[in-house]
Structures are given as C-alpha cells and as structure tokens.
Design a protein around this motif. Structure first.
Motif, PDB file in Angstrom:
ATOM      1  N   VAL A 253      46.633  43.366  66.641  1.00  0.00           N
ATOM      2  CA  VAL A 253      46.043  44.765  67.040  1.00  0.00           C
ATOM      3  C   VAL A 253      46.788  45.816  66.630  1.00  0.00           C
ATOM      4  O   VAL A 253      48.126  45.931  66.757  1.00  0.00           O
ATOM      5  N   LYS A 254      46.003  46.932  66.206  1.00  0.00           N
ATOM      6  CA  LYS A 254      46.520  48.221  66.062  1.00  0.00           C
ATOM      7  C   LYS A 254      45.635  49.227  66.824  1.00  0.00           C
ATOM      8  O   LYS A 254      44.532  48.879  66.713  1.00  0.00           O
ATOM      9  N   VAL A 255      46.281  50.012  67.319  1.00  0.00           N
ATOM     10  CA  VAL A 255      45.417  50.910  68.274  1.00  0.00           C
ATOM     11  C   VAL A 255      45.632  52.412  67.854  1.00  0.00           C
ATOM     12  O   VAL A 255      46.518  52.962  67.135  1.00  0.00           O
ATOM     13  N   ALA A 256      44.827  53.358  68.128  1.00  0.00           N
ATOM     14  CA  ALA A 256      44.779  54.797  68.007  1.00  0.00           C
ATOM     15  C   ALA A 256      44.079  55.402  68.855  1.00  0.00           C
ATOM     16  O   ALA A 256      43.108  55.192  69.503  1.00  0.00           O
ATOM     17  N   PRO A 257      44.605  56.621  69.376  1.00  0.00           N
ATOM     18  CA  PRO A 257      44.049  57.177  70.601  1.00  0.00           C
ATOM     19  C   PRO A 257      42.922  58.408  70.065  1.00  0.00           C
ATOM     20  O   PRO A 257      43.233  58.700  68.819  1.00  0.00           O
TER      21      PRO A 257
ATOM     22  N   THR B 152      41.041  52.675  60.503  1.00  0.00           N
ATOM     23  CA  THR B 152      39.999  52.946  59.425  1.00  0.00           C
ATOM     24  C   THR B 152      40.368  53.338  58.055  1.00  0.00           C
ATOM     25  O   THR B 152      41.589  53.321  57.694  1.00  0.00           O
ATOM     26  N   ASP B 153      39.387  53.080  57.082  1.00  0.00           N
ATOM     27  CA  ASP B 153      39.598  53.158  55.652  1.00  0.00           C
ATOM     28  C   ASP B 153      39.567  54.825  55.447  1.00  0.00           C
ATOM     29  O   ASP B 153      39.340  54.916  54.086  1.00  0.00           O
TER      30      ASP B 153
ATOM     31  N   LYS C 258      43.813  65.254  51.419  1.00  0.00           N
ATOM     32  CA  LYS C 258      44.126  63.943  52.146  1.00  0.00           C
ATOM     33  C   LYS C 258      44.223  64.197  53.640  1.00  0.00           C
ATOM     34  O   LYS C 258      44.436  65.281  54.204  1.00  0.00           O
ATOM     35  N   LEU C 259      44.281  62.783  54.478  1.00  0.00           N
ATOM     36  CA  LEU C 259      44.205  62.989  55.816  1.00  0.00           C
ATOM     37  C   LEU C 259      45.712  63.749  56.384  1.00  0.00           C
ATOM     38  O   LEU C 259      45.640  64.389  57.410  1.00  0.00           O
ATOM     39  N   ASP C 260      46.637  63.452  55.517  1.00  0.00           N
ATOM     40  CA  ASP C 260      48.027  63.923  56.080  1.00  0.00           C
ATOM     41  C   ASP C 260      48.197  65.578  56.142  1.00  0.00           C
ATOM     42  O   ASP C 260      48.732  66.161  56.741  1.00  0.00           O
TER      43      ASP C 260
ATOM     44  N   ALA D   7      48.093  56.990  63.072  1.00  0.00           N
ATOM     45  CA  ALA D   7      47.583  55.814  63.651  1.00  0.00           C
ATOM     46  C   ALA D   7      46.265  55.477  63.161  1.00  0.00           C
ATOM     47  O   ALA D   7      45.806  54.455  62.762  1.00  0.00           O
ATOM     48  N   GLU D   8      45.477  56.493  62.620  1.00  0.00           N
ATOM     49  CA  GLU D   8      43.996  56.535  62.429  1.00  0.00           C
ATOM     50  C   GLU D   8      44.135  55.646  61.018  1.00  0.00           C
ATOM     51  O   GLU D   8      43.276  54.836  61.002  1.00  0.00           O
TER      52      GLU D   8
END
Lengths: 420, 227
Positions: free
Chosen positions: A117-121, A152-153, A162-164, A147-148
């Motif tokens: 399991v991986k989680v992200a707030p 998700t992809d 980019k997300l970073d 975490a994201e």
C-alpha cells in the motif's frame, strides 16, 4: 457407434455438396454472426479495459475522505434496536464537525505500515481561477508531489512542465489541459486564484497534464499541500487520503477494512465508478443480444437448408433405413450437416472477426467524452473466439436437430412404395 | 429344416382415414432357406404390404413375424434395424442407389454400417460381388452413368453386402426390359440355388413367377389357397 461416424459424415458431406451454394450462404450467415460478435466484443471490451486501465492509472485506488457513510447512532438506538422496538426519533440534527480528517498523521502512518500500500495526503477544495476576462471554477488539490507520484500516473501525463516544479516555484500550480484551454492560459502564465475562504493569490502555471479523463483535465489543478492549506485557510488540515494498492482488484475489500478501522468513508475505485460499471454491463448485454439475434437468424438459414435436404433425400433416408440404419444414424447424418456448417461458419467467422477487429483498430477517431481517445481500443482475447465459435456450433447443431429428427422418423414404407 | 422367415396369422389394418382399411388378414407362410418364393396378386391385394412386414420395415397389427425362429413383434426400432442389417437384403423396383457415391461405395455402405469386416475386406467383398453380377468394371462409376439393368444389378449387389439369409424384392424387374428382367431373375435363381439365400419376390409378371419354387397368390389381403 463411434466406428460409423466417418460413414455418417461422408453421407452428410455428400448431401451438402449437392447444395453447395445454399450451404455456402447459410455458412456465411453464421460466419457473419460470429465475426460481428468477435469484432463488437473486441471493441467494447477494449474500450472497457482501456477505461478501467485509465481510471486505475490516473486515480487512486482508494480515497479516504473526511465524511462518514452513516450518521453516528443515537444513544437510544444503541439500547433499543429500532428493528425490534417501536422507536422513532425525529428532528435529529447531526452535530456539525470541523471538516477534515482528524488524527490524520496517525492514520497516515498506520496505513503506510500496511503491506502493498502507498498513501498520499490531500487537501481538496474549490477554487476559481481568473485570467483575463475568464473565470473558471475548478478543484484545487494540495498534494505532496513525491507521495503523489506513487499514487497516480500524473507524472507521465504531463504535457508540459513536471510535477516537481511545484517544489521549486513558490506559487506554482499544475492544471489540466482542458482547464488551461478554457482559461486561454499557457505554461508559464501567471493567473489569479480565488478561494472560497476569500484569499486571492497569483499563481504560476508550472505544469499542464492530460490524463485522458475529461472531467479531470477540465477541472483539476494541483498545488503543494502547504500552499493549498494557506489558500483555503485551513492550516495543517487534510480532507482526503489517497491510496495505491499493488493489487487494484483488492480495492473493495481493503477499503471496507479501512472504513471499519477508522470509520471514515473509504471509497474504492470500483465504487467511485459504479455508474460506468453498470453501463458496461448494459453494453455487454446489448452486444450479446445483438449478436445472438444475428446468429439466430443465420440458424434459420441452416434449419432451412437442412429441411430442404431432408425433403430432397427422402429416398436415401428410406433406403438407408431399409438397409438397417437406425433412427439415431439418420438423425446423426443431418445433425452432422448442421454441425459441419457451424464449424465452418465458426472458423470463417474467426477470420472475419479478426479482420474486422483490425479494421476497427485502424480507424482514427476524436472522442472527447468521459475519456478522450484518438482511436478505438481493440482487445484480442481467445475467450471471444471460443465463445463465438462455441455458440455458433451449438446453435447450428440445434438448428439441424429438428429437421434431423423429422428425417429419422420418416417411415421408409411410405417412400419406397411410392417411388418408381 | 426350420423356416428362416415365418408369418403367423399376420394382419395389417390401416387406421389413417376415417374408416379402417384392412390390408392383410390372417396371412401365414414360411420361407425356407434357399427357397425362391414369388408373391403375386392383383394391385391392391396387399402383396407389397406383406413384403414390407416380412422385411420388418412395417409392423403387423395382428399375428407375428418370426425371423430365424425368433418373434419380432415386440422388438424396438433399433433391434429391428439391426436385424435388417444382419439378416435381410432389399431390392426395389427403383434402384435407390445413393447418387453421390460410386457403385463400389454404395455396395460397401451396409458393410460399413455393420462394421464386421476391415476396410480392405469390405472393398474386396464389394468388388467380388460386383464381379459376380457382371459389373466388375463399373465399380468406380456413379449410378447415373449406368444403364437401368446395371443399376438394378448394383442394387442387388448392395442387398447381398452383408450376406443376408433372405432377400426381399418388390417388383425388381418392373422397370427393366425383358432381357434385363430375365438376367435379374436368373441372378435370384442362382443365389437361391448356390448360396442358399431365400428370395421373396413380389411381381405381377406371371411368366417370371411361374419359374420360382413356390408361388403365393394374394387376393384382397388373404392367401389364395388354390396356388
């Protein structure tokens, strides 16, 4: 009995070869049925698989939100089970709670300890973006980019930036490609964000993504969790925990367990998309009933031709019976004819279905609905071929059954006597 | 010597119309192995009906038929088919050869159904039978390529395929000219003499009937005992 099957088959073939054209037409009919079934099923299931794949890739497998599925039970109902007691409590006003997941840190840690399991707030809230003369309502999700990425992809869906970038630009946001288009904003533009808390900030578009899910592309935007909490004026609050499972199919049961443990509503991706799943079921019913209709019509053709052959071959039937062929033998001859047409139709139908699948796969489309896609997704699986072929052979055999039975019941005396 | 085929008080009543029609009434007769019997009588006298009942293709409504001393009236259709396959051969006015198959294949079909001989032995036997009947060089032809007389001989070869004890023939010469009719008749005679095969032949040709071992004359569904 087994040893005479070649003989019966030989007679069956001889009969069919005498009516080559009708046999071909009837066989072509069943082949069409099988072919259409395969092509339709390939397309529909291809679409469904693609849809589910996209959902599973893009959205979290489980979302735990800051709501409860059921209102807390009243003390009175804890003492008296309302199912057994005449008990009615009226005008109950649920306690208003401060929104957000309480004890989020503890829950996050507990979930992160689970296996696979991986989680992200996340803090999800409404926002209005303003750019030039355009106002656009959207959702703003505060995320932890690291975490994201596990959940998700979205990283691979980025079309620019980019997300970073969220980490490096103080006021950065990442928005969907549809939202950017609606705002007429481009990568690098600075737009105004207005939150329901009344806070107004200028934010910079540091990334644009295209997930393929239209609702997301048109409405979603992401910012750092901290930044979103400030914008929404809800410091240190999260209202969703998103989870990724190694086995997405287990989402339902895992979600149920989590809900039992923490009592917050935990929604699996299947539950979230139940409406689509129902549509898929209906789609499947439509495919199966349409293609069965084609197959049934085709089987009337088989019924027809075998009835014709039976009528034409009464003399052969009579002499075979007088020779000592039993009712089963005669029935076998004609049932074989149906089965043979069914088998040939199935094989031809496989070819046809494969060719049509390839043809459909080559078509380029431009669909922007729930999902955006540029072509039809085709799935090739042996189960469609097995089901189509099997149904075809069974239906053709059944279609031959009635005339075959009639043939087996013919009384040779009636025919032998009259013929000259 | 016991009868190979025996009818005891056989009656046949048709119930298809409103009024029952009596085709046969109390017909009793025995056929001995190797006996050549002709059944004659005016049309409608029930000779074909009798033949079909003797051949187990039709069942009598009273009395009983015995094949090899065994009663057949309470047998199911599967057992009757089996008895026809093993013990009886049929020749009709029309040849009833399967048009899609060669003559040799036609003769082989009953053997294939019985399945006692190997494929090779079946072919050998079929070829032998065709040679016996003067069709040695016609085996690979289709029925349509043969003359009427040849076809009828091929049909006889087929009837002989499983070496039946009795051959039942319904007007076997009816479609043939005198010469071919004579040939077929002589074949039957030879079979009865040399292979001990009983022949029951329905005919209305009195001259042919006169040369058989025994003539049975039917009038209105009963035996005319004068014959």
């Amino acid at each position: 009995m087994i040893s005479i099957i070649p003989l019966l088959l030989k007679i069956a073939l001889a009969h069919l070869s005498g009516r080559r054209r009708q046999t071909l037409v009837a066989t072509a009919g069943v082949a069409m049925g099988v072919g259409f079934f395969i092509a339709m099923a390939a397309m529909m299931q291809g679409f469904q698989t693609y849809f589910v794949q996209t959902i599973v890739d893009v959205s979290p497998h489980i979302v735990i939100s800051d709501t409860y599925r059921e209102l807390p039970r009243q003390p009175l109902t804890l003492i008296f089970n309302p199912e057994n007691a005449a008990l009615a409590i009226r005008n109950v006003k649920p306690k208003e709670e401060i929104r957000g997941i309480r004890n989020a840190g503890r829950i996050l840690r507990a979930l992160a300890d689970m296996k696979g399991v991986k989680v992200a707030p996340m803090l999800e809230g409404q926002i209005i973006y303003r750019y030039g003369s355009t106002d656009k309502a959207a959702t703003l999700s505060g995320i932890d980019p690291d975490a994201e990425k596990n959940i998700t992809d979205i990283e691979s869906d980025m079309v620019s930036g980019k997300l970073d970038n969220l980490k490096t630009y103080a006021n950065g946001i990442v928005i969907g490609v549809g939202l950017a288009r609606d705002l007429n904003a481009k990568y690098g533009d600075t737009i105004t964000a207005v939150s329901p808390a009344g806070i107004v900030r200028n934010v910079k578009i540091v990334g644009i993504f295209r997930s393929g899910i239209t609702a997301l592309d048109n409405r979603a935007s992401y910012a750092l969790l901290k930044r979103a909490q400030i914008l929404q004026n809800r410091p240190n609050v999260i209202n969703a925990i998103r989870m990724h499972l190694d086995d997405p199919n287990a989402a339902r049961s895992v979600a149920a367990d989590i809900e039992k443990r923490f009592s917050y509503k935990a929604e699996s991706w299947q539950e979230a998309n139940e409406g689509f799943m129902a549509v898929f079921t209906i789609q499947n019913i439509i495919i199966y009933s349409t293609t069965s209709a084609i197959l049934i019509v085709a089987c009337f053709g088989i019924f027809n031709i075998i009835s014709t052959i039976v009528n034409e071959k009464t003399r052969d039937i009579a002499i075979l019976k007088s020779m000592g062929f039993g009712e089963g033998d005669i029935q076998g001859v004609f049932v074989f004819q149906g089965a043979l047409m069914g088998v040939c139709g199935a094989v031809a139908g496989w070819g046809l279905g494969y060719a049509m699948s390839r043809g459909l796969g080559a078509i380029r489309v431009n669909i922007e609905s729930e999902l955006s896609m540029d072509r039809l997704f085709i799935i090739y699986t042996w189960t469609h071929y097995a089901f189509g072929g099997g149904a075809c052979v069974i239906a053709a055999t059944l279609a031959a059954w009635l005339p075959a039975r009639k043939a087996s019941k013919l009384r040779p005396v009636d025919i032998l006597r009259g013929a000259a | 010597m016991s009868a190979i085929l025996e009818a005891r008080k056989v009656g046949r009543v048709l119930h298809e119309g409103e009024v029952p029609v009596t085709l046969l009434r109390d017909v009793s007769l025995s056929i001995m192995p190797g006996e050549f019997v002709s059944i004659t009588g005016p049309s409608g006298s029930g000779k074909s009906s009798l033949l079909y009942i003797l051949g187990l293709l039709d069942q009598c409504t009273s009395g009983a038929v015995y094949l090899n001393g065994l009663p057949t009236d309470d047998l199911g259709s599967a057992s009757l088919s089996r008895m026809r396959l093993e013990h009886l051969g049929f020749v009709f006015q029309f040849h009833f050869l399967l048009p899609e198959f060669t003559i040799l294949e036609n003769v082989r079909i009953p053997m294939q159904r019985l399945g006692r001989l190997s494929e090779r032995d079946q072919k050998d036997r079929a070829t032998h039978l065709l040679e016996q009947l003067g069709l040695g060089d016609q085996g690979e032809k289709r029925p349509a390529q043969l003359s009427g007389g040849q076809r009828q001989r091929a049909a006889i070869a087929r009837a002989l395929a499983n070496a039946p004890a009795v051959i039942l023939a319904d007007e076997p010469t009816g479609n043939l000219d005198t010469k071919n009719g004579r040939i077929v008749h002589d074949i039957f005679k030879g079979l009865a003499r040399n292979q001990n095969t009983a022949i029951v032949m329905v005919t209305h040709d009195q001259a042919l009937a006169a040369t058989t071992d025994r003539q049975i004359h039917l009038v209105d569904g009963t035996l005319d005992l004068e014959s």
